[in-house]
Scaffold this motif. Sequence first.
Motif, PDB file in Angstrom:
ATOM      1  N   ASP A 145     -10.092  -9.525   4.771  1.00 27.23           N
ATOM      2  CA  ASP A 145      -9.845  -8.101   4.519  1.00 27.23           C
ATOM      3  C   ASP A 145      -8.351  -7.831   4.342  1.00 27.23           C
ATOM      4  O   ASP A 145      -7.959  -7.030   3.490  1.00 27.23           O
ATOM      5  N   ALA A 146      -7.520  -8.476   5.145  1.00 23.63           N
ATOM      6  CA  ALA A 146      -6.073  -8.300   5.017  1.00 23.63           C
ATOM      7  C   ALA A 146      -5.580  -8.792   3.663  1.00 23.63           C
ATOM      8  O   ALA A 146      -4.738  -8.149   3.018  1.00 23.63           O
ATOM      9  N   ARG A 163      -4.866  -5.426  -3.346  1.00 25.44           N
ATOM     10  CA  ARG A 163      -5.064  -4.069  -3.884  1.00 25.44           C
ATOM     11  C   ARG A 163      -3.746  -3.321  -4.040  1.00 25.44           C
ATOM     12  O   ARG A 163      -3.616  -2.449  -4.895  1.00 25.44           O
ATOM     13  N   ARG A 164      -2.751  -3.669  -3.227  1.00 27.01           N
ATOM     14  CA  ARG A 164      -1.432  -3.025  -3.329  1.00 27.01           C
ATOM     15  C   ARG A 164      -0.603  -3.602  -4.471  1.00 27.01           C
ATOM     16  O   ARG A 164       0.532  -3.186  -4.686  1.00 27.01           O
TER      17      ARG A 164
END
Length: 107
Positions: free
Chosen positions: A81-82, A88-89
């Motif tokens: 998830d991290a 996504r950034r």
Amino acid sequence: TYARREQRGSLSRALSTTSSAPLWVVELAVAPDDAVQRFRRRRDATDLDEGAVRERAENFPYSREALQLQSSAAPPDDLADAIAGWLRRRPRPVDRNRWAAEGRPWR
């Protein structure tokens, strides 16, 4: 593991056929003591010994451009998830040539 210059250079050359393909690197760091403990639990054949495992963990050529996570800091799903959140950034891709040059030479 892409610790060696030759391994990194090979990947960089393979990606060079698509010059627009970015390279993002995620490094899952492991403390030397943790690496040795994991090694002791392995049951598959390997050419490594505890000394080599410790040395590689102590001297891995981490990149300042990569996302670095401590492998023992969270369960695998949380680490995934991290990584997904980081991607996504839209982080800046690593400089392929610099990353390859920062690898370890064969000794």
